[in-house]
Design a protein around this motif. Structure first.
Motif: not given
Length: 133
Positions: A59-63
């Motif tokens: 899961k990729s970090l989303s900002i």
């Protein structure tokens, strides 16, 4: 002694090819016998096993950063000084090596660069920037 003025084609000198063919075949036999048909050896390669689990995508970090410079992580508004702590909390729950920063096109460049630096400081090396218009 009488000489013939005209000689026939049968009387012309001919080269006997039999001895030359014998030599060629003897050389061929010599090279076949002296050649060794050995299988060449190479290095044995011990490859490591693939220990990544392909069933679970990371899961990729989303900002998200809006046009006013407001930073949102996981749907929550975050202060720019708390990006490192929130990223480390995300990494503790979801081990990943990538982050995506989604910035509005009117966002100040300095804000995006600061968020990128803080994400890298938290331990994520692969950071991509997406521009939202």
């Amino acid at each position: 002694m009488k000489r013939k003025k005209h000689t026939s084609a049968e009387d012309e000198a001919q080269v006997d090819m039999t001895p030359m063919l014998d030599i060629v075949f003897i050389m061929l036999i010599f090279f076949i016998v002296t050649t060794s048909f050995v299988k060449e050896r190479g290095l044995e390669v011990n490859r490591p096993k693939d220990n990544q689990n392909t069933n679970q995508p990371s899961k990729s970090l989303s900002i998200q950063i809006d046009q006013n410079g407001i930073i949102k992580m996981g749907g929550r508004e975050v202060d720019i000084r708390r990006v490192v702590a929130n990223t480390q909390t995300f990494l503790a729950e979801n081990p990943t090596d990538s982050a995506a920063i989604q910035a509005h096109e009117d966002t100040e460049h300095g804000t995006v660069v600061e968020v990128m630096n803080q994400v890298k400081e938290a331990g994520i090396e692969k950071v991509s920037v997406l521009v939202k218009s």
